[in-house]
Design an enzyme around this catalytic site. Structure first.
Site, mmCIF file in Angstrom:
data_model
loop_
_atom_site.group_PDB
_atom_site.id
_atom_site.type_symbol
_atom_site.label_atom_id
_atom_site.label_comp_id
_atom_site.label_asym_id
_atom_site.label_seq_id
_atom_site.Cartn_x
_atom_site.Cartn_y
_atom_site.Cartn_z
ATOM 1 N N SER A 251 -2.435 10.375 -9.882
ATOM 2 C CA SER A 251 -3.765 10.011 -9.375
ATOM 3 C C SER A 251 -3.825 10.047 -7.854
ATOM 4 C CB SER A 251 -4.168 8.626 -9.898
ATOM 5 O OG SER A 251 -3.218 7.645 -9.532
ATOM 6 N N ARG B 86 5.471 18.998 -13.347
ATOM 7 C CA ARG B 86 6.425 19.459 -14.363
ATOM 8 C C ARG B 86 5.713 19.976 -15.622
ATOM 9 N NH1 ARG B 86 9.150 14.600 -12.651
ATOM 10 N NH2 ARG B 86 11.183 15.041 -11.711
ATOM 11 N N GLY C 156 -1.649 2.396 3.559
ATOM 12 C CA GLY C 156 -2.888 1.685 3.858
ATOM 13 C C GLY C 156 -3.723 1.423 2.618
ATOM 14 N N ALA D 18 -7.048 5.570 -5.188
ATOM 15 C CA ALA D 18 -7.307 6.979 -5.481
ATOM 16 C C ALA D 18 -8.709 7.179 -6.048
ATOM 17 C CB ALA D 18 -6.263 7.491 -6.472
ATOM 18 N N LYS E 163 3.893 -5.324 -0.794
ATOM 19 C CA LYS E 163 2.585 -5.863 -1.178
ATOM 20 C C LYS E 163 2.321 -5.725 -2.678
ATOM 21 C CE LYS E 163 0.630 -1.677 -1.693
ATOM 22 N NZ LYS E 163 -0.120 -1.146 -2.842
ATOM 23 N N ASP F 5 -3.762 -3.294 3.033
ATOM 24 C CA ASP F 5 -3.308 -2.803 1.733
ATOM 25 C C ASP F 5 -3.082 -3.950 0.758
ATOM 26 O OD1 ASP F 5 -2.629 -0.874 -0.082
ATOM 27 O OD2 ASP F 5 -0.713 -0.351 0.821
#
Length: 346
Positions: free
Chosen positions: A12, A33, A137, A141, A192, A245
């Site tokens: 993603s 792959r 950051g 996605a 995080k 983040d």
């Protein structure tokens, strides 16, 4: 200079970054792959497993041939899971050419060695760590691929390479800052995920926003404490790679780590949670690595410690959160060891 840019691999986040690069006029080759995934991207211009409902640019092409993916590319962006990073870079190495810009956007550690991703890449490509750029950051996605405003940071010991990476990605929807603290940016991005697991677990237990705010805030202190002890600049943890983040990962349903923690808080077994996710949850492996790192550096990481016990020793999640709330009283400013704090203020 070649207009070709390569993405390894087609998950993603890799697909979202490929979309940013395609928007900037680059011809993007994604390595995967899977023959089936490559065919879907090339023929249908979708990557439905990872980003359902999104139509990809025709500038994005997928292949399972590593040589085809990287030949003539001006930059290689590596977004492999931490557990697969060394294997992927080993496959890249025979086709890597010195001078090609290397950027990685993976947030985690190699669990067996406790090495950061830039170290793993450096070892396998035989290039200095200073020749690698890390992208990090607050950036889901799902939002990046929809061109929603996003701000990130690229970090490198080499200012020229950081600027090249910034210019590669920067556009009106995807703003990029530079940072020289490669170590701090990598550590913040990895650690995080642990706190996001904890925040999700608290929500799954129904403990409310007050408890989640405490976990996020004390989690930031925990990340900064171990990060500074390892040599990072404390200011990095108040920036995009740190608090930025952390907030987005610990509060959003887009976050795999938050979702995994939420399910754990509801009492679901770890393997059931992972099977249901169907994608890598980096916070799981990072919690295991953090447990070893905190012992190596003799730094307390109480949130990571309790999550380790939930994930790997079978401790009840409610008991773990209650253990955090019942710790001995501390002053709020007991964040970092005095000697490491003072080195940044003299």
């Amino acid at each position: 200079m070649s207009n070709k840019v390569t993405l390894l691999v087609a998950g993603s986040w890799g697909t979202a970054l490929a979309s940013v690069l395609a928007d900037n006029g680059h011809d993007v080759y994604m390595w995967t792959r899977s023959n089936e995934q490559a065919a879907e991207i090339n023929e249908q211009h979708t990557n439905a497993r990872y980003l359902p409902g999104i139509i990809l640019s025709e500038r994005i092409r997928a292949t399972n041939d590593m040589e085809e993916a990287v030949e003539g590319s001006q930059a290689i962006i590596i977004v492999a899971p931490s557990s697969a990073m060394r294997s992927v870079v080993q496959q890249l190495q025979p086709f890597y050419k010195k001078g090609t810009l290397i950027v990685h956007a993976t947030k985690g550690f190699e669990t067996a060695t406790l090495k950061r991703m830039s170290v793993v890449i450096s070892e396998e490509l035989g290039c200095p760590e200073g020749d690698i750029v890390v992208l990090s950051g607050p950036s889901h996605a799902e939002e990046v691929v929809q061109k929603k405003p996003t701000t990130t940071v690229v970090a490198s010991l080499n200012d020229e390479l950081a600027n090249r990476a910034r210019d590669l990605f920067m556009n009106v929807n995807f703003r990029v800052y530079t940072n020289r603290d490669l170590l701090g940016v990598e550590l913040a991005g990895a650690f995080k995920n642990i706190i996001a697991l904890g925040a999700g677990m608290s929500d799954g237990l129904g403990f409310g926003d007050n408890a989640k705010a405490a976990i996020i805030t004390r989690g930031l202190a925990e990340i900064a404490r171990i990060g500074v002890e390892m040599g990072a600049n404390p200011l990095t943890f108040s920036g995009l790679a740190g608090v930025g983040d952390l907030v987005v990962t610990a509060t959003s349903k887009h976050s795999r780590n938050w979702r995994a923690g939420y399910s754990l808080g509801q009492g679901k077994p770890l393997q059931e949670v992972l099977d249901a996710m169907g994608m890598v949850v980096e916070g799981i492996r990072t919690t295991e690595a953090a447990h070893a790192i905190s012992q190596k550096y003799n730094v307390q990481m109480p949130i990571a410690d309790q999550l380790y016990k939930v994930l790997f020793t079978g401790k009840d999640s409610r008991t773990a959160v209650e253990a955090l709330m019942g710790r001995d009283p501390k002053t709020e400013m007991e964040v970092m060891r005095l000697e490491t704090w003072e080195q940044w203020h003299t």
